[in-house]
Design a protein around this motif. Structure first.
Motif, PDB file in Angstrom:
ATOM      1  N   MET A 196      51.260 -78.558-115.613  1.00 23.05           N
ATOM      2  CA  MET A 196      49.406 -78.370-115.408  1.00 23.05           C
ATOM      3  C   MET A 196      49.474 -77.011-114.425  1.00 23.05           C
ATOM      4  SD  MET A 196      48.556 -82.591-115.546  1.00 23.05           S
ATOM      5  CE  MET A 196      47.061 -81.896-114.921  1.00 23.05           C
ATOM      6  N   ALA A 197      50.106 -77.332-112.857  1.00 21.20           N
ATOM      7  CA  ALA A 197      49.250 -75.826-111.950  1.00 21.20           C
ATOM      8  C   ALA A 197      49.667 -74.657-112.623  1.00 21.20           C
ATOM      9  CB  ALA A 197      50.205 -76.500-110.968  1.00 21.20           C
ATOM     10  N   VAL A 198      50.994 -74.110-113.046  1.00 22.01           N
ATOM     11  CA  VAL A 198      51.411 -73.306-113.850  1.00 22.01           C
ATOM     12  C   VAL A 198      50.397 -73.094-114.642  1.00 22.01           C
ATOM     13  CG1 VAL A 198      52.730 -71.930-115.103  1.00 22.01           C
ATOM     14  CG2 VAL A 198      53.581 -73.220-113.574  1.00 22.01           C
ATOM     15  N   GLY A 199      49.862 -73.897-115.930  1.00 24.64           N
ATOM     16  CA  GLY A 199      49.169 -73.725-116.709  1.00 24.64           C
ATOM     17  C   GLY A 199      47.730 -73.702-116.459  1.00 24.64           C
ATOM     18  N   GLY A 200      47.069 -74.377-115.592  1.00 25.66           N
ATOM     19  CA  GLY A 200      45.858 -74.463-114.900  1.00 25.66           C
ATOM     20  C   GLY A 200      45.493 -72.607-114.638  1.00 25.66           C
ATOM     21  N   LEU A 201      46.962 -72.394-113.469  1.00 23.92           N
ATOM     22  CA  LEU A 201      46.588 -71.049-112.895  1.00 23.92           C
ATOM     23  C   LEU A 201      46.278 -69.958-114.327  1.00 23.92           C
ATOM     24  CD1 LEU A 201      48.827 -71.573-109.635  1.00 23.92           C
ATOM     25  CD2 LEU A 201      46.177 -71.630-109.702  1.00 23.92           C
ATOM     26  N   ILE A 202      47.857 -70.549-115.088  1.00 18.54           N
ATOM     27  CA  ILE A 202      47.218 -68.933-115.850  1.00 18.54           C
ATOM     28  C   ILE A 202      45.656 -69.050-116.407  1.00 18.54           C
ATOM     29  CG2 ILE A 202      48.237 -68.150-118.337  1.00 18.54           C
ATOM     30  CD1 ILE A 202      50.739 -68.954-117.136  1.00 18.54           C
ATOM     31  N   SER A 203      44.478 -70.324-117.227  1.00 22.14           N
ATOM     32  CA  SER A 203      43.795 -70.259-117.393  1.00 22.14           C
ATOM     33  C   SER A 203      43.102 -69.951-117.583  1.00 22.14           C
ATOM     34  CB  SER A 203      43.989 -71.553-118.416  1.00 22.14           C
ATOM     35  OG  SER A 203      42.799 -72.074-118.693  1.00 22.14           O
ATOM     36  N   PHE A 204      43.517 -70.239-115.740  1.00 23.76           N
ATOM     37  CA  PHE A 204      42.181 -70.152-114.543  1.00 23.76           C
ATOM     38  C   PHE A 204      42.177 -68.179-114.153  1.00 23.76           C
ATOM     39  CE2 PHE A 204      40.771 -68.762-109.794  1.00 23.76           C
ATOM     40  CZ  PHE A 204      39.782 -69.594-110.221  1.00 23.76           C
ATOM     41  N   SER A 205      42.869 -67.357-114.549  1.00 25.86           N
ATOM     42  CA  SER A 205      43.426 -66.182-114.488  1.00 25.86           C
ATOM     43  C   SER A 205      42.297 -65.563-115.206  1.00 25.86           C
ATOM     44  CB  SER A 205      44.170 -65.461-113.834  1.00 25.86           C
ATOM     45  OG  SER A 205      45.124 -65.498-114.971  1.00 25.86           O
ATOM     46  N   HIS A 206      42.893 -65.842-116.812  1.00 23.91           N
ATOM     47  CA  HIS A 206      42.232 -65.558-118.209  1.00 23.91           C
ATOM     48  C   HIS A 206      41.006 -65.432-118.064  1.00 23.91           C
ATOM     49  CE1 HIS A 206      42.386 -63.544-121.751  1.00 23.91           C
ATOM     50  NE2 HIS A 206      41.484 -65.659-121.611  1.00 23.91           N
ATOM     51  N   ALA A 238      44.387 -76.972-112.544  1.00 24.01           N
ATOM     52  CA  ALA A 238      45.544 -76.876-111.719  1.00 24.01           C
ATOM     53  C   ALA A 238      45.382 -78.047-110.310  1.00 24.01           C
ATOM     54  CB  ALA A 238      45.174 -75.176-111.647  1.00 24.01           C
ATOM     55  N   LEU A 239      44.492 -77.820-109.880  1.00 27.94           N
ATOM     56  CA  LEU A 239      43.890 -78.455-108.730  1.00 27.94           C
ATOM     57  C   LEU A 239      45.247 -80.126-109.317  1.00 27.94           C
ATOM     58  CD1 LEU A 239      43.514 -78.975-105.185  1.00 27.94           C
ATOM     59  CD2 LEU A 239      41.185 -79.568-107.114  1.00 27.94           C
ATOM     60  N   GLY A 240      44.504 -80.368-110.033  1.00 26.13           N
ATOM     61  CA  GLY A 240      45.541 -82.018-110.710  1.00 26.13           C
ATOM     62  C   GLY A 240      47.164 -81.609-110.695  1.00 26.13           C
ATOM     63  N   GLY A 241      47.358 -80.794-111.018  1.00 29.50           N
ATOM     64  CA  GLY A 241      49.244 -80.557-111.309  1.00 29.50           C
ATOM     65  C   GLY A 241      49.522 -80.093-109.705  1.00 29.50           C
ATOM     66  N   ILE A 242      48.639 -80.150-109.230  1.00 28.21           N
ATOM     67  CA  ILE A 242      49.071 -80.318-107.429  1.00 28.21           C
ATOM     68  C   ILE A 242      49.122 -80.783-106.990  1.00 28.21           C
ATOM     69  CG2 ILE A 242      48.934 -78.669-104.634  1.00 28.21           C
ATOM     70  CD1 ILE A 242      47.675 -76.401-106.417  1.00 28.21           C
ATOM     71  N   VAL A 243      47.939 -81.998-107.586  1.00 23.16           N
ATOM     72  CA  VAL A 243      47.932 -83.488-106.453  1.00 23.16           C
ATOM     73  C   VAL A 243      48.884 -84.165-107.284  1.00 23.16           C
ATOM     74  CG1 VAL A 243      46.326 -85.161-106.591  1.00 23.16           C
ATOM     75  CG2 VAL A 243      45.937 -83.394-106.094  1.00 23.16           C
ATOM     76  N   ALA A 244      49.323 -83.864-108.422  1.00 22.21           N
ATOM     77  CA  ALA A 244      50.478 -84.815-109.123  1.00 22.21           C
ATOM     78  C   ALA A 244      51.756 -84.572-108.875  1.00 22.21           C
ATOM     79  CB  ALA A 244      50.418 -84.675-110.817  1.00 22.21           C
ATOM     80  N   ASP A 245      52.304 -82.716-108.442  1.00 22.72           N
ATOM     81  CA  ASP A 245      53.327 -82.538-107.394  1.00 22.72           C
ATOM     82  C   ASP A 245      53.434 -83.379-106.459  1.00 22.72           C
ATOM     83  OD1 ASP A 245      54.118 -81.478-109.352  1.00 22.72           O
ATOM     84  OD2 ASP A 245      53.630 -79.216-109.125  1.00 22.72           O
ATOM     85  N   ILE A 246      52.661 -83.547-105.193  1.00 22.02           N
ATOM     86  CA  ILE A 246      52.244 -83.823-103.889  1.00 22.02           C
ATOM     87  C   ILE A 246      52.551 -85.160-104.175  1.00 22.02           C
ATOM     88  CG2 ILE A 246      51.284 -84.558-102.203  1.00 22.02           C
ATOM     89  CD1 ILE A 246      50.553 -81.349-102.892  1.00 22.02           C
ATOM     90  N   VAL A 247      51.787 -86.029-105.402  1.00 24.90           N
ATOM     91  CA  VAL A 247      52.069 -87.510-105.141  1.00 24.90           C
ATOM     92  C   VAL A 247      53.142 -88.307-105.815  1.00 24.90           C
ATOM     93  CG1 VAL A 247      51.575 -89.487-106.474  1.00 24.90           C
ATOM     94  CG2 VAL A 247      49.354 -87.942-105.833  1.00 24.90           C
ATOM     95  N   SER A 248      54.366 -87.481-106.589  1.00 26.06           N
ATOM     96  CA  SER A 248      55.705 -87.153-106.861  1.00 26.06           C
ATOM     97  C   SER A 248      56.396 -88.091-106.008  1.00 26.06           C
ATOM     98  CB  SER A 248      56.247 -86.444-108.040  1.00 26.06           C
ATOM     99  OG  SER A 248      56.576 -85.328-107.359  1.00 26.06           O
TER     100      SER A 248
END
Length: 91
Positions: A8-18, A35-45
């Motif tokens: 989610m973080a990588v896909g969101g950042l790629i989509s964000f930059s595009h 992207a923010l949700g993906g980063i939060v999911a990484d930290i929560v894991s």
């Protein structure tokens, strides 16, 4: 959660930059939230990895061993050894 959050973080950042250069503001906002949700999911894991290492020590263990069984006869009890599958559960 780590794998899904990273995707989610990588896909969101790629989509964000595009979308930042070529898209609309609403698409950019959505990509940023993904992207923010993906980063939060990484930290929560992280706590899940910690608890899984603790539970691994308590997990059930399967083993093959020889066990003695009792065979009653008419006037005596015979002891016979046979292979068995045992489960050890540490509490």
């Amino acid at each position: 959660m780590l794998g899904g959050g990273t995707i989610m973080a990588v896909g969101g950042l790629i989509s964000f930059s595009h979308n930042y250069y070529y898209g609309s503001n609403s698409a950019t906002d959505i990509s940023g939230f993904i992207a923010l949700g993906g980063i939060v999911a990484d930290i929560v894991s992280i706590p899940f990895f910690i608890s899984s290492s603790k539970n691994k020590k308590k997990a059930a263990a399967l083993a093959i061993s020889n066990q003695t069984i009792f065979l009653p006869q008419k006037n005596s009890i015979d002891f016979v050894t046979q292979p068995a599958i045992t489960i050890k559960i540490g509490l």
